[in-house]
Design an enzyme around this catalytic site. Structure first.
Site, PDB file in Angstrom:
ATOM      1  N   SER A  92     -24.426 -41.353   8.527  1.00  0.00           N
ATOM      2  CA  SER A  92     -25.394 -42.242   8.703  1.00  0.00           C
ATOM      3  C   SER A  92     -26.271 -42.480  10.108  1.00  0.00           C
ATOM      4  CB  SER A  92     -25.029 -43.689   7.947  1.00  0.00           C
ATOM      5  OG  SER A  92     -24.124 -44.208   9.089  1.00  0.00           O
ATOM      6  N   THR A 246     -26.649 -47.290   8.771  1.00  0.00           N
ATOM      7  CA  THR A 246     -27.086 -47.674  10.173  1.00  0.00           C
ATOM      8  C   THR A 246     -25.792 -48.326  10.753  1.00  0.00           C
ATOM      9  OG1 THR A 246     -29.133 -48.215   9.206  1.00  0.00           O
ATOM     10  CG2 THR A 246     -28.552 -49.200  11.352  1.00  0.00           C
ATOM     11  N   THR A 264     -29.526 -45.407  14.073  1.00  0.00           N
ATOM     12  CA  THR A 264     -29.286 -44.943  12.478  1.00  0.00           C
ATOM     13  C   THR A 264     -30.014 -43.691  12.725  1.00  0.00           C
ATOM     14  OG1 THR A 264     -30.015 -45.544  10.216  1.00  0.00           O
ATOM     15  CG2 THR A 264     -31.788 -45.842  11.954  1.00  0.00           C
ATOM     16  N   ARG A 274     -40.964 -40.944   9.374  1.00  0.00           N
ATOM     17  CA  ARG A 274     -40.944 -42.377   8.956  1.00  0.00           C
ATOM     18  C   ARG A 274     -39.846 -43.054   9.975  1.00  0.00           C
ATOM     19  NH1 ARG A 274     -36.141 -45.372   7.538  1.00  0.00           N
ATOM     20  NH2 ARG A 274     -36.336 -46.544   6.055  1.00  0.00           N
ATOM     21  N   THR A 297     -28.334 -53.661   8.576  1.00  0.00           N
ATOM     22  CA  THR A 297     -28.297 -52.396   7.921  1.00  0.00           C
ATOM     23  C   THR A 297     -28.809 -52.554   6.601  1.00  0.00           C
ATOM     24  OG1 THR A 297     -26.154 -53.175   7.165  1.00  0.00           O
ATOM     25  CG2 THR A 297     -26.405 -51.884   9.355  1.00  0.00           C
ATOM     26  N   GLY A 298     -29.511 -51.598   5.917  1.00  0.00           N
ATOM     27  CA  GLY A 298     -29.837 -51.730   4.610  1.00  0.00           C
ATOM     28  C   GLY A 298     -31.467 -51.265   4.632  1.00  0.00           C
TER      29      GLY A 298
END
Ligand code: GLY
Length: 418
Positions: A92, A246, A264, A274, A297-298
């Site tokens: 990650s 992340t 991340t 991106r 994070t998410g």
């Protein structure tokens, strides 16, 4: 048996999900939020404290000792997050992060240093694993706050960061699996000339059975690609539900100084270029040591739209507790979808919130990815521990793309879900 890419029958499952989804947002709001106002630090105000995401756990003890010995708060945060950046098995972050759709690892990071009220950020960086430290270097060695892409990589090289290939063999194979899974409209994967190619058969099977078929095919293909047995289910899950792993870390020392840092590899298989929330000051991280520090994070796109970390710090400035501040930011995400659970269940968010007096909270949109695997934050204020995040919504998220259910065997994929 070799499974053709064309065996991966695309199915529309939104209808099935709509049936399963919670229809009334109020029914889904977790009851805990009305009563639990977050955690006080175990001891007096301004005792050193570090909070971070679960994948920082192994590195917090040493960082805490550094902090206690008078070390700088941002440097302590770097010591936590560079652990996962250096770990090729953490896919990650940093080395071994899952790549973009072209198979290239692109990393994002940002940091804020409370004592000097400075910030640094990098986005879309290739070939340099410790982007958290590059973000810090932007802060310390330039008159800018944010560098992206090739310019950021060249700056990092100029600062002495080694260039290296960040794509590990395992991450490359998972990317290949993803390519082949999605390749009924391109030329990746075994083609029509392959001896094992089979035309996709029309099917009248229920959606759940089709998903089961696809998972079986993916597992077989993962074996064919040489993915190790113990990572088969992790690989399949990452292909079905591309993660946004992340790490964030917020730090407070005895003097009341605070810093925050987030790093991340971003959304797996993203479009090249991106950037998610992690390099965005105010979204993936925000620190004002007069008030507090927060990070996320998410689902990066959702967090950018609510400027999550900044929103949380401002909420605390206006008197909310850490937990209230985080839950309010989550509610803004919910509001952006008018509470539509058919959409909200395909995103997730965990906020890490630390107030200047040492009070802290972990809050999440959903309870976790599956039952028995709640979202957790790591806390060290003299005692290292994990604390279950307080969810806004009852239930478990499913990540994009949508499927009717997460099969039991994927739920047992504790390596991913921990
Ligand atoms: N939160 C990480 C990302 O979406 O890129």
């Amino acid at each position: 048996m070799t499974v053709s890419r064309r065996d991966f029958v695309k199915t529309s499952v939104l209808g099935a999900i709509a049936t399963a989804a919670v229809s009334n947002p109020k029914d889904s709001v977790a009851s805990t939020i009305a009563t639990d106002q977050g955690h006080a630090s175990q001891n007096d105000a301004k005792r050193p404290i570090i909070i971070c995401a679960h994948n920082g756990y192994a590195y917090v003890e040493a960082a805490y000792a550094f902090l206690k010995s008078g070390g700088d708060t941002l440097e302590a945060g770097v010591r936590v997050v560079k652990g996962p950046e250096n770990d090729p098995n953490d896919d990650s972050v940093g080395l071994g992060g899952l790549p973009n759709e072209e198979g290239v690892v692109e990393l994002d990071a940002c940091c804020m240093h409370g004592p000097t009220r400075r910030a640094g950020s990098v986005g879309g960086v290739r070939n340099i694993k410790n982007v958290s430290m590059v973000a810090k270097a932007v802060m310390e060695h330039t008159g800018h706050v944010m560098l992206v892409g090739e310019g950021a990589e060249r700056f990092a090289a100029a600062m002495g960061f080694p260039r290296e290939n960040l794509l590990t063999d395992r991450s490359r194979k998972i990317w290949m699996l993803w390519k082949e899974f999605n390749s009924d409209r391109d030329w990746w994967g075994p083609g029509i000339a392959d001896p094992h190619w089979q035309a996709p058969a029309p099917s009248s099977k229920p959606q759940a059975d089709l998903l089961r078929d696809r998972i079986d095919q993916l597992k077989q293909r993962a074996v064919d690609l040489g993915i190790e047995q113990q990572f088969l289910l992790s690989a399949v899950r990452r292909v079905l539900f591309p993660p946004t792993g992340t790490i964030h870390c917020s730090v407070l020392n005895e003097k009341g100084e605070m810093s925050g840092i987030t790093t991340t590899s971003g959304l797996a298989f993203k479009l090249p270029g991106r950037c998610g929330d992690s390099p965005i000051i105010g979204a993936g991280c925000y620190t004002d040591q007069d008030v507090g520090s927060a990070g996320a994070t998410g689902s990066g796109e959702e967090n950018i739209k609510v400027a999550g970390a900044h929103t949380i710090v401002e909420n605390m400035r206006h008197g909310m507790s850490p937990q209230e501040a985080g839950i309010d930011a989550l509610k803004r995400i919910m509001r952006n979808y008018n509470g539509d659970m058919n959409k909200l269940r395909f995103m997730d968010m965990t906020y890490y919130v630390l107030r200047k007096d040492g009070a802290y909270a972990g809050v999440s949109l959903w309870e976790g990815y599956s039952a028995g695997n709640p979202h957790k934050i790591v806390v060290h204020d003299g005692t290292l521990r994990q604390v279950i995040a307080t969810p806004l919504l009852k239930g478990y998220s499913q990540e994009w793309p949508p499927f009717p259910t997460i099969p039991e065997e994927l739920k047992k994929d504790s390596e991913y879900l921990k």
